[in-house]
Design a protein around this motif. Sequence first.
Motif, PDB file in Angstrom:
ATOM      1  N   SER A   1      56.747 -19.356  10.316  1.00  0.00           N
ATOM      2  CA  SER A   1      55.214 -19.234  10.883  1.00  0.00           C
ATOM      3  C   SER A   1      55.110 -20.750  11.725  1.00  0.00           C
ATOM      4  O   SER A   1      55.573 -21.490  10.938  1.00  0.00           O
TER       5      SER A   1
ATOM      6  N   THR B   1      66.801 -14.207  14.018  1.00  0.00           N
ATOM      7  CA  THR B   1      65.603 -14.483  13.931  1.00  0.00           C
ATOM      8  C   THR B   1      64.878 -12.790  14.467  1.00  0.00           C
ATOM      9  O   THR B   1      65.807 -12.662  15.101  1.00  0.00           O
ATOM     10  N   LYS B   2      63.805 -12.626  13.868  1.00  0.00           N
ATOM     11  CA  LYS B   2      63.478 -11.192  14.583  1.00  0.00           C
ATOM     12  C   LYS B   2      61.574 -11.992  14.882  1.00  0.00           C
ATOM     13  O   LYS B   2      61.065 -11.669  13.540  1.00  0.00           O
ATOM     14  N   GLU B   3      61.588 -11.871  15.714  1.00  0.00           N
ATOM     15  CA  GLU B   3      59.413 -12.096  15.777  1.00  0.00           C
ATOM     16  C   GLU B   3      59.021 -10.297  15.426  1.00  0.00           C
ATOM     17  O   GLU B   3      59.685  -9.965  16.564  1.00  0.00           O
TER      18      GLU B   3
ATOM     19  N   ASP C   1      55.137 -16.408  14.592  1.00  0.00           N
ATOM     20  CA  ASP C   1      55.669 -15.584  13.472  1.00  0.00           C
ATOM     21  C   ASP C   1      57.105 -14.416  13.253  1.00  0.00           C
ATOM     22  O   ASP C   1      57.322 -13.933  14.817  1.00  0.00           O
ATOM     23  N   ARG C   2      58.082 -14.787  12.470  1.00  0.00           N
ATOM     24  CA  ARG C   2      59.157 -13.986  12.507  1.00  0.00           C
ATOM     25  C   ARG C   2      59.697 -13.993  11.347  1.00  0.00           C
ATOM     26  O   ARG C   2      59.425 -15.124  10.176  1.00  0.00           O
TER      27      ARG C   2
END
Length: 327
Positions: A44, A69-71, A112-113
């Motif tokens: 974050s 990563t995945k948002e 965030d992710r």
Amino acid sequence: MLKVTIIGSGIAGSSLYYMFKKAGFSVKVIDPRIRRIFPSLIHSLLLVDKDVYLSSLALDFYKEFSVETKEFPSFTIGNVDEKLVNLWEEYGVKIEERRLFDSQGLYALGGDRLVYVKKMIDNVPVIKERASIIKRGNTVTVKVNNSEVNTDIIILAAGPWNNQIFDVPTKSYYCWASLTLTQNKELDRMFVYDYELSFYSRPFLGIGIKTAIIGDGEAIEAKPCQRIKVNPEEVMSKARKRLGDLKIIYTSGEFCEGTPDMRPAYGRLLDNLYFIGGFNGYGAEVGPGVARLLFNFITKGDEDKDYIIDRFKGIKDFKIGKEPHEL
């Protein structure tokens, strides 16, 4: 070619491995690999003050080394200073006021992710043994199975085990969260930070099933690998007031490391011994950022006094406090 030995292959140790390896150093990593690595952790930018900068450095690291990563969007409930909101926006977060869960709050995109750290850590080659550090004057040697490791630089990056391996001003504590069944599948597609009721909710798989991971219970000071009992209802009873019916599937956790001011630290301990740690359960958010500061300190002589470990000189004991990222 300088030889670097890193003790610990968590987020900090792994980040340093990739940085030094890319720069052409000879790197060894020692870790018995007894700590469980969760598949995904929170990253974050919605932190406080200069820690936002550390988080941005971490995000740069994930991009540079192709860490997945995945948002997700986030919703923050509670009083947030306007200066802090402006800071988040300076780092590219888009924020607007919305009403969700019968509450007014800040809806954020780009802040965030989930970061999938396990593959990053698993790809680091390690000497799967316990290391010991032996002080000799103002230098140290590292031994594995009573054999001395041939190295020029030693980096202590063992997280909650740091203060068991060497005399450093940190303490370990247990932090935990609960996987829950929910009535709202959107909770698996967003983060919720509730600073009025003191809990957070994060996606479990991030695919919109009726699950979420909910936490922010009391930190329990303890040595790593102790068996710890927690009362998940301490957090869940508060979360139900905001999120509705929640059923615990299971509760789990790991040991974290705190410093006297509960902020990250890095620096030189002795002539050939360096330290990195004190992430307070926020390793995926700030760990690679602090690793970048330490890498620049060793290779360029750059020093960031806000995070240097020398600020704790003279402190003999302390109590684990509140994580400074919390508003």
